[in-house]
Design an enzyme around this catalytic site. Structure first.
Site, mmCIF file in Angstrom:
data_model
loop_
_atom_site.group_PDB
_atom_site.id
_atom_site.type_symbol
_atom_site.label_atom_id
_atom_site.label_comp_id
_atom_site.label_asym_id
_atom_site.label_seq_id
_atom_site.Cartn_x
_atom_site.Cartn_y
_atom_site.Cartn_z
ATOM 1 N N MET A 28 -28.513 24.649 26.843
ATOM 2 C CA MET A 28 -27.449 25.623 26.546
ATOM 3 C C MET A 28 -26.298 25.478 27.540
ATOM 4 S SD MET A 28 -29.241 28.974 25.000
ATOM 5 C CE MET A 28 -29.695 29.745 26.532
ATOM 6 N N HIS A 35 -31.868 20.638 34.703
ATOM 7 C CA HIS A 35 -31.478 19.889 33.506
ATOM 8 C C HIS A 35 -31.369 18.391 33.822
ATOM 9 C CE1 HIS A 35 -29.688 23.984 32.649
ATOM 10 N NE2 HIS A 35 -30.361 23.783 31.532
ATOM 11 N N VAL A 176 -38.010 22.412 38.284
ATOM 12 C CA VAL A 176 -37.274 22.081 39.510
ATOM 13 C C VAL A 176 -36.906 23.393 40.201
ATOM 14 C CG1 VAL A 176 -35.190 20.995 40.447
ATOM 15 C CG2 VAL A 176 -36.408 19.947 38.523
ATOM 16 N N SER A 186 -29.864 28.801 34.918
ATOM 17 C CA SER A 186 -28.444 29.104 34.741
ATOM 18 C C SER A 186 -28.175 30.573 35.037
ATOM 19 C CB SER A 186 -28.019 28.785 33.310
ATOM 20 O OG SER A 186 -28.402 27.462 32.978
ATOM 21 N N ARG A 187 -29.206 31.413 34.911
ATOM 22 C CA ARG A 187 -29.011 32.854 35.110
ATOM 23 C C ARG A 187 -29.102 33.261 36.580
ATOM 24 N NH1 ARG A 187 -31.919 33.221 29.734
ATOM 25 N NH2 ARG A 187 -30.386 34.149 28.338
HETATM 26 P P1 AMP Z 1 -31.556 26.079 28.963
HETATM 27 O O1 AMP Z 1 -30.245 25.393 29.105
HETATM 28 O O2 AMP Z 1 -31.826 27.110 30.000
HETATM 29 O O3 AMP Z 1 -31.832 26.547 27.553
HETATM 30 O O4 AMP Z 1 -32.652 24.977 29.249
HETATM 31 C C1 AMP Z 1 -32.609 23.732 28.609
HETATM 32 C C2 AMP Z 1 -33.828 22.960 28.997
HETATM 33 O O5 AMP Z 1 -33.853 22.793 30.412
HETATM 34 C C3 AMP Z 1 -35.146 23.652 28.615
HETATM 35 O O6 AMP Z 1 -36.067 22.699 28.158
HETATM 36 C C4 AMP Z 1 -35.577 24.255 29.926
HETATM 37 O O7 AMP Z 1 -36.969 24.446 30.022
HETATM 38 C C5 AMP Z 1 -35.103 23.215 30.912
HETATM 39 N N1 AMP Z 1 -34.952 23.786 32.250
HETATM 40 C C6 AMP Z 1 -34.233 24.869 32.604
HETATM 41 N N2 AMP Z 1 -34.386 25.129 33.930
HETATM 42 C C7 AMP Z 1 -35.227 24.182 34.406
HETATM 43 C C8 AMP Z 1 -35.800 23.907 35.694
HETATM 44 N N3 AMP Z 1 -35.526 24.668 36.755
HETATM 45 N N4 AMP Z 1 -36.638 22.859 35.805
HETATM 46 C C9 AMP Z 1 -36.930 22.071 34.730
HETATM 47 N N5 AMP Z 1 -36.429 22.274 33.498
HETATM 48 C C10 AMP Z 1 -35.590 23.313 33.338
#
Ligand code: AMP
Length: 286
Positions: A28, A35, A176, A186-187
């Site tokens: 997102m 990411h 991570v 992101s939040r």
């Molecule tokens: P999002 O943009 O938050 O919807 O996340 C996109 C992808 O990145 C999803 O598969 C999440 O699980 C992954 N993701 C988000 N934060 C992390 C993190 N800290 N470590 C590993 N993967 C992440």
């Protein structure tokens, strides 16, 4: 790196790839090192594939009153990160490109989505399943990478792929974390400095309880759960949504520790920010 903003542009790009397989990394946006690790996992697990990243803040996975409008959008930085990690293309459509105003078909998952985040965010995983199904149909990837950070989402997507026969290999990437253990998200940028400091306590508590389970100090899920509540409950400013010790495959609440691996999962509010995290339990002795 190509930036594709329409379904038509994505289709033309794919048509020009001469059957080279793709790995999809759905996001997102507001990209961070978590990411970036997904792009690295994609390259190392599937060196045969080109990497396509999607950046799309999916409206159907946000409930009323959630943060869809204020979700961080950092598009230029996101493109730079994708390019630096070797992505061949980014698909970044407007919402209207993927959802007709009178859209009336969606994908629902009705078992794993009932608990944990799905219980407090009703409809969230249907939104996730719908957008992931659309992306799989549009991009026809050979593989797709998801983070363990969103552990329930990963389980739901494995089920989506199994039940709807998507020919897509699902790759899981570990969470991570910041130096103090807070899962990158992101939040996290919504947190005040004090909240940010205390938020690291979630992972500390999860890790401590996982270690207690592994060394036998917390011999039953009920005892481990109450220790988790005690630890997270004592974090200043933390408001617990759920704390659970579940079967790592079915996500069902565990009544006893047995041969199936356990997963500790947490959702905790700090002010108006809702954070999630999870850890596995190291292998039990015997
Ligand atoms: P999002 O943009 O938050 O919807 O996340 C996109 C992808 O990145 C999803 O598969 C999440 O699980 C992954 N993701 C988000 N934060 C992390 C993190 N800290 N470590 C590993 N993967 C992440």
């Amino acid at each position: 790196m190509e930036v594709l903003e329409t379904v038509g542009a994505l289709r033309s790009w794919i048509a020009g790839r001469e059957n080279r397989p793709r790995v999809l990394v759905p996001t997102m946006g507001a990209l961070h090192a978590g990411h970036a690790s997904l792009l690295e996992a994609a390259a190392s697990a599937r060196p045969d594939c080109e990497c396509l990243v999607s950046i799309f803040v999916n409206p159907t996975q946000f409930g009323p009153g959630e943060d869809y409008e204020r979700y961080p959008r950092t598009f230029d930085e996101d493109l730079a990160l994708c390019e630096s990690r070797g992505a061949e293309a980014v698909f970044a459509p407007e919402a209207s490109e993927l959802y007709p105003a009178d859209a009336s078909v969606s994908v629902a998952e009705n078992r794993l989505s009932r608990v944990l985040c799905g219980a407090s965010r009703v409809g969230h995983f249907d939104g996730v399943c719908t957008i992931v199904a659309k992306l799989f149909l549009l991009a026809s990837p050979a593989a797709a990478v998801f983070g363990e950070k969103d552990y329930q989402q990963l389980a739901v997507i494995r089920r989506l792929v199994r039940d709807l026969h998507f020919p897509v290999e699902i790759l899981a990437a570990p969470t991570v974390r910041e130096a103090d253990g807070l899962a990158m998200s992101s939040r996290n940028r919504y947190l005040s400095p004090a909240e940010r400091l205390h938020a690291a306590g979630i992972h500390r508590a999860l890790r401590e309880v996982a270690a207690g389970i592994a060394n036998g100090a917390l011999p039953s899920p009920a005892i481990a759960r109450s220790e988790l509540h005690r630890l997270v409950g004592s974090i200043p400013g933390a408001r617990i949504d759920y704390l659970e010790i579940a079967d790592s495959g079915t996500l069902e609440s565990l009544e006893r520790f047995g041969p199936t691996p356990a997963r500790l999962l947490a959702a905790v509010h700090f002010g108006s920010t809702r954070l999630i995290d999870n850890v596995g339990v190291p292998k039990l002795n015997g």
